[in-house]
Structures are given as C-alpha cells and as structure tokens.
Design a protein around this motif. Structure first.
Motif, PDB file in Angstrom:
ATOM      1  N   PRO A 119      38.473  19.632  -9.835  1.00 11.90           N
ATOM      2  CA  PRO A 119      38.596  18.975 -11.141  1.00 11.90           C
ATOM      3  C   PRO A 119      39.231  19.879 -12.190  1.00 11.90           C
ATOM      4  CG  PRO A 119      36.446  18.540 -10.203  1.00 11.90           C
ATOM      5  CD  PRO A 119      37.085  19.592  -9.345  1.00 11.90           C
ATOM      6  N   LEU A 120      38.920  21.178 -12.134  1.00 15.51           N
ATOM      7  CA  LEU A 120      39.491  22.125 -13.085  1.00 15.51           C
ATOM      8  C   LEU A 120      41.006  22.177 -12.971  1.00 15.51           C
ATOM      9  CD1 LEU A 120      39.308  24.513 -15.104  1.00 15.51           C
ATOM     10  CD2 LEU A 120      38.999  26.006 -13.115  1.00 15.51           C
ATOM     11  N   THR A 121      41.510  22.162 -11.751  1.00 12.52           N
ATOM     12  CA  THR A 121      42.947  22.338 -11.545  1.00 12.52           C
ATOM     13  C   THR A 121      43.768  21.144 -12.010  1.00 12.52           C
ATOM     14  OG1 THR A 121      42.791  21.495  -9.264  1.00 12.52           O
ATOM     15  CG2 THR A 121      42.545  23.873  -9.588  1.00 12.52           C
ATOM     16  N   THR A 122      43.125  20.039 -12.346  1.00 14.33           N
ATOM     17  CA  THR A 122      43.870  18.898 -12.887  1.00 14.33           C
ATOM     18  C   THR A 122      44.374  19.181 -14.287  1.00 14.33           C
ATOM     19  OG1 THR A 122      41.902  17.832 -13.848  1.00 14.33           O
ATOM     20  CG2 THR A 122      42.451  17.302 -11.547  1.00 14.33           C
ATOM     21  N   GLY A 123      43.710  20.127 -14.979  1.00 14.73           N
ATOM     22  CA  GLY A 123      44.105  20.453 -16.350  1.00 14.73           C
ATOM     23  C   GLY A 123      43.788  19.371 -17.351  1.00 14.73           C
ATOM     24  N   PHE A 147      40.685  18.587 -18.630  1.00 15.91           N
ATOM     25  CA  PHE A 147      39.495  18.777 -19.452  1.00 15.91           C
ATOM     26  C   PHE A 147      39.777  19.597 -20.704  1.00 15.91           C
ATOM     27  CE2 PHE A 147      37.861  17.892 -15.218  1.00 15.91           C
ATOM     28  CZ  PHE A 147      36.880  16.941 -15.507  1.00 15.91           C
ATOM     29  N   GLU A 148      39.210  19.158 -21.816  1.00 10.22           N
ATOM     30  CA  GLU A 148      39.375  19.867 -23.078  1.00 10.22           C
ATOM     31  C   GLU A 148      38.543  21.144 -23.107  1.00 10.22           C
ATOM     32  OE1 GLU A 148      39.177  18.767 -27.832  1.00 10.22           O
ATOM     33  OE2 GLU A 148      37.677  17.914 -26.489  1.00 10.22           O
ATOM     34  N   ALA A 149      37.363  21.111 -22.460  1.00  7.09           N
ATOM     35  CA  ALA A 149      36.475  22.272 -22.400  1.00  7.09           C
ATOM     36  C   ALA A 149      35.654  22.183 -21.129  1.00  7.09           C
ATOM     37  CB  ALA A 149      35.562  22.317 -23.634  1.00  7.09           C
ATOM     38  N   LEU A 150      35.060  23.297 -20.734  1.00  6.28           N
ATOM     39  CA  LEU A 150      34.199  23.305 -19.554  1.00  6.28           C
ATOM     40  C   LEU A 150      33.042  24.271 -19.775  1.00  6.28           C
ATOM     41  CD1 LEU A 150      34.538  26.108 -17.654  1.00  6.28           C
ATOM     42  CD2 LEU A 150      36.812  25.128 -17.344  1.00  6.28           C
ATOM     43  N   ARG A 151      31.949  24.005 -19.032  1.00  6.72           N
ATOM     44  CA  ARG A 151      30.788  24.892 -19.099  1.00  6.72           C
ATOM     45  C   ARG A 151      30.510  25.453 -17.708  1.00  6.72           C
ATOM     46  NH1 ARG A 151      25.532  22.559 -21.833  1.00  6.72           N
ATOM     47  NH2 ARG A 151      25.527  21.187 -19.998  1.00  6.72           N
ATOM     48  N   LEU A 152      30.315  26.752 -17.653  1.00 10.57           N
ATOM     49  CA  LEU A 152      30.050  27.412 -16.379  1.00 10.57           C
ATOM     50  C   LEU A 152      28.587  27.249 -15.973  1.00 10.57           C
ATOM     51  CD1 LEU A 152      31.970  30.782 -16.883  1.00 10.57           C
ATOM     52  CD2 LEU A 152      32.772  28.721 -15.712  1.00 10.57           C
ATOM     53  N   PRO A 190      36.389  39.453 -16.154  1.00  9.81           N
ATOM     54  CA  PRO A 190      37.522  39.104 -17.029  1.00  9.81           C
ATOM     55  C   PRO A 190      38.660  38.430 -16.283  1.00  9.81           C
ATOM     56  CG  PRO A 190      36.743  41.326 -17.497  1.00  9.81           C
ATOM     57  CD  PRO A 190      36.069  40.890 -16.224  1.00  9.81           C
ATOM     58  N   THR A 191      38.899  38.864 -15.045  1.00 10.85           N
ATOM     59  CA  THR A 191      39.971  38.259 -14.251  1.00 10.85           C
ATOM     60  C   THR A 191      39.634  36.815 -13.889  1.00 10.85           C
ATOM     61  OG1 THR A 191      40.529  40.414 -13.318  1.00 10.85           O
ATOM     62  CG2 THR A 191      41.353  38.473 -12.159  1.00 10.85           C
ATOM     63  N   ILE A 192      38.379  36.575 -13.538  1.00  6.90           N
ATOM     64  CA  ILE A 192      37.939  35.218 -13.208  1.00  6.90           C
ATOM     65  C   ILE A 192      38.120  34.305 -14.417  1.00  6.90           C
ATOM     66  CG2 ILE A 192      35.960  33.785 -12.579  1.00  6.90           C
ATOM     67  CD1 ILE A 192      34.873  36.235 -11.039  1.00  6.90           C
ATOM     68  N   MET A 193      37.733  34.797 -15.591  1.00  5.34           N
ATOM     69  CA  MET A 193      37.875  33.994 -16.812  1.00  5.34           C
ATOM     70  C   MET A 193      39.351  33.729 -17.118  1.00  5.34           C
ATOM     71  SD  MET A 193      34.799  33.348 -17.751  1.00  5.34           S
ATOM     72  CE  MET A 193      34.461  33.365 -15.967  1.00  5.34           C
ATOM     73  N   LYS A 194      40.178  34.707 -16.855  1.00  3.91           N
ATOM     74  CA  LYS A 194      41.623  34.553 -17.111  1.00  3.91           C
ATOM     75  C   LYS A 194      42.208  33.457 -16.224  1.00  3.91           C
ATOM     76  CE  LYS A 194      45.948  37.199 -17.296  1.00  3.91           C
ATOM     77  NZ  LYS A 194      46.567  38.550 -17.092  1.00  3.91           N
ATOM     78  N   VAL A 195      41.787  33.418 -14.962  1.00  5.56           N
ATOM     79  CA  VAL A 195      42.265  32.395 -14.035  1.00  5.56           C
ATOM     80  C   VAL A 195      41.808  31.015 -14.486  1.00  5.56           C
ATOM     81  CG1 VAL A 195      42.101  31.505 -11.682  1.00  5.56           C
ATOM     82  CG2 VAL A 195      42.395  33.963 -12.074  1.00  5.56           C
ATOM     83  N   ILE A 196      40.529  30.904 -14.866  1.00  5.05           N
ATOM     84  CA  ILE A 196      39.997  29.617 -15.320  1.00  5.05           C
ATOM     85  C   ILE A 196      40.729  29.138 -16.566  1.00  5.05           C
ATOM     86  CG2 ILE A 196      37.955  28.483 -16.306  1.00  5.05           C
ATOM     87  CD1 ILE A 196      36.239  30.234 -14.495  1.00  5.05           C
ATOM     88  N   ARG A 197      41.031  30.058 -17.467  1.00  2.00           N
ATOM     89  CA  ARG A 197      41.669  29.680 -18.731  1.00  2.00           C
ATOM     90  C   ARG A 197      43.104  29.202 -18.556  1.00  2.00           C
ATOM     91  NH1 ARG A 197      41.415  34.368 -22.597  1.00  2.00           N
ATOM     92  NH2 ARG A 197      42.248  32.835 -24.065  1.00  2.00           N
ATOM     93  N   LYS A 198      43.689  29.443 -17.396  1.00  2.00           N
ATOM     94  CA  LYS A 198      45.017  28.892 -17.129  1.00  2.00           C
ATOM     95  C   LYS A 198      44.979  27.371 -17.094  1.00  2.00           C
ATOM     96  CE  LYS A 198      46.929  32.771 -14.470  1.00  2.00           C
ATOM     97  NZ  LYS A 198      47.449  33.199 -13.134  1.00  2.00           N
ATOM     98  N   TYR A 199      43.808  26.831 -16.728  1.00  2.00           N
ATOM     99  CA  TYR A 199      43.649  25.384 -16.604  1.00  2.00           C
ATOM    100  C   TYR A 199      42.863  24.777 -17.772  1.00  2.00           C
ATOM    101  CZ  TYR A 199      45.002  26.517 -11.830  1.00  2.00           C
ATOM    102  OH  TYR A 199      45.669  26.992 -10.724  1.00  2.00           O
ATOM    103  N   CYS A 200      41.974  25.570 -18.359  1.00  2.00           N
ATOM    104  CA  CYS A 200      41.176  25.099 -19.496  1.00  2.00           C
ATOM    105  C   CYS A 200      40.803  26.296 -20.353  1.00  2.00           C
ATOM    106  CB  CYS A 200      39.917  24.379 -19.004  1.00  2.00           C
ATOM    107  SG  CYS A 200      38.867  23.756 -20.339  1.00  2.00           S
TER     108      CYS A 200
END
Length: 224
Positions: A125-129, A131-136, A151-161
């Motif tokens: 679902p994240l990779t669809t781009g 979502f306006e926001a997401l909660r871990l 930090p790297t994990i967050m950077k990857v996630i932020r590419k999509y949201c």
C-alpha cells in the motif's frame, strides 16, 4: 457497554499541535475494555460510526479555526460507507486512517495508512504513493529506532509518503526522530475527552503535554 470518545493529540516533532485522533473507549461494569473489531457486528460498527461523526461535527468549528486535523480510524468494511464519504466532503479537516490490509484501489487523498511495519502487514500500500500520511507500528519502531539503519529506513519510506507518524513512550528519541525526518508523534497512553479538545491548546509544547498528570491514562484496560 458505554463508550466515551477520546482525543489523542498529534504533535510535530518540534512540539506544534497538528491535530487529534478520535478513539472510542468502551466501558463495561465500570471497567474500561478494549473491544476487538471482530466482536462488533457490521451494524454495530455502522452505529458507532454515526456517533463518531456526530462528535466530530460538534467540534468542527474548533478544528477549522485552529487549522487542525481530525483523524478517524475506520475498519475496511465501513470505509466505503456513503455517510463517511459525505463527512469527508463536509469536513475538510477530517482524515480517515485505514490499516495496511485495506484495498488501495479505493484510496483517496483523505486517507492515512496505519500499522506499517507490523508482522502481518505489507509495504505494497505504501508503494502506491496514495497516502497523505502514515503511522508506523510501535513494535517496528522499538526494534529499529536504535539501529544505525533507522534514518535510512525512514528515508526510503519518505520516498513514497513524506509524513510519518510515530507513537512514543517518552521524549528520549525525539531528536533521533527529528533527524530522520519524522513528521509527527503521538503519546502512547494519554488523551483528553474529545468534547474537551480545546484543552489541548493550553499545552505550549509536547513537553508540557507529556508531563501533565491531569491527562487520561488509557493503559490499564481489559481486552474482550
């Protein structure tokens, strides 16, 4: 069972109030309980949704005047209800939060994603781009936040949201979250009564909120 609607604040990492999440507290025989979604029938969930939307409508002026979000978690089987769609159109501050199992083909810009990183979730679902926001998922954060790879994990996630929300227990990791680009945080076990949302404006920062003993503690519950 009796129910009370609570407002769980959402703060930016720097302490600015961004909005609240509406949560329903159920009480049975004087004891607060956590009701699993499967315990309530579809009709009961629709009735509950009606009451939640009425509570949101009562506070609509407050949300609009302060430019804040109201986040409503919804089950997948009621997310397509017409009353819910109309409420989103009527209240531009309203955002719907759905789990990672939700059908992303039906997602609009008013949806936020919940539970990313849980053991039974998927990142699709994240990779669809969409979502306006997401909660871990809190367990995912606990397992990774002290890692050099966080930090790297967050950077990857932020590419999509770009708007990531993290549930925190204390203030210990706020600086780490800010450096990693996390957008917002929630205190894990504290809230105010939803009809008393105006109380939240009295908190000048997340520090004053987290240190206030008058807040409702939602930790000691029984699960049914």
């Amino acid at each position: 069972m009796n129910q009370t609607y609570m407002a769980v604040p959402i703060f930016s990492v720097r302490g600015v109030l961004l909005g609240v999440e509406l949560k329903t507290h159920f009480e049975k025989e004087g004891c607060r309980v956590i009701v699993a979604e499967k315990v309530l029938s579809y009709e009961e969930r629709l009735t509950e949704l009606k009451y939640q939307l009425a509570a949101i409508k009562r506070q609509s002026e407050w949300f609009i005047s302060h430019g804040l979000y109201c986040v409503l978690p919804v089950a997948a089987d009621v997310a397509e209800e017409l009353s819910l769609k109309n409420a989103v159109l009527e209240h531009p501050f309203l955002r719907l939060m759905v789990s990672t199992a939700y059908n992303t083909d039906l997602i609009g810009e008013d949806f936020w994603l919940d539970g990313l990183g849980s053991y039974h979730s998927t990142a699709l679902p994240l990779t669809t781009g969409k979502f306006e926001a997401l909660r871990l998922q809190p367990s995912f954060v606990e397992e990774t936040i002290n890692s050099e790879f966080f930090p790297t994990i967050m950077k990857v996630i932020r590419k999509y949201c770009d708007r990531i929300i993290v549930i925190i227990r204390d203030k210990e990791h706020l600086s780490v979250l800010e450096e990693a680009g996390v957008w917002a945080v929630q205190r894990e076990h504290q809230a105010v009564v939803f009809d008393e949302c105006s109380r939240l404006i009295s908190f000048s920062s997340i520090n004053s909120f987290m240190n206030d003993a008058r807040l409702e503690d939602i930790d000691n519950c029984k699960i049914i």
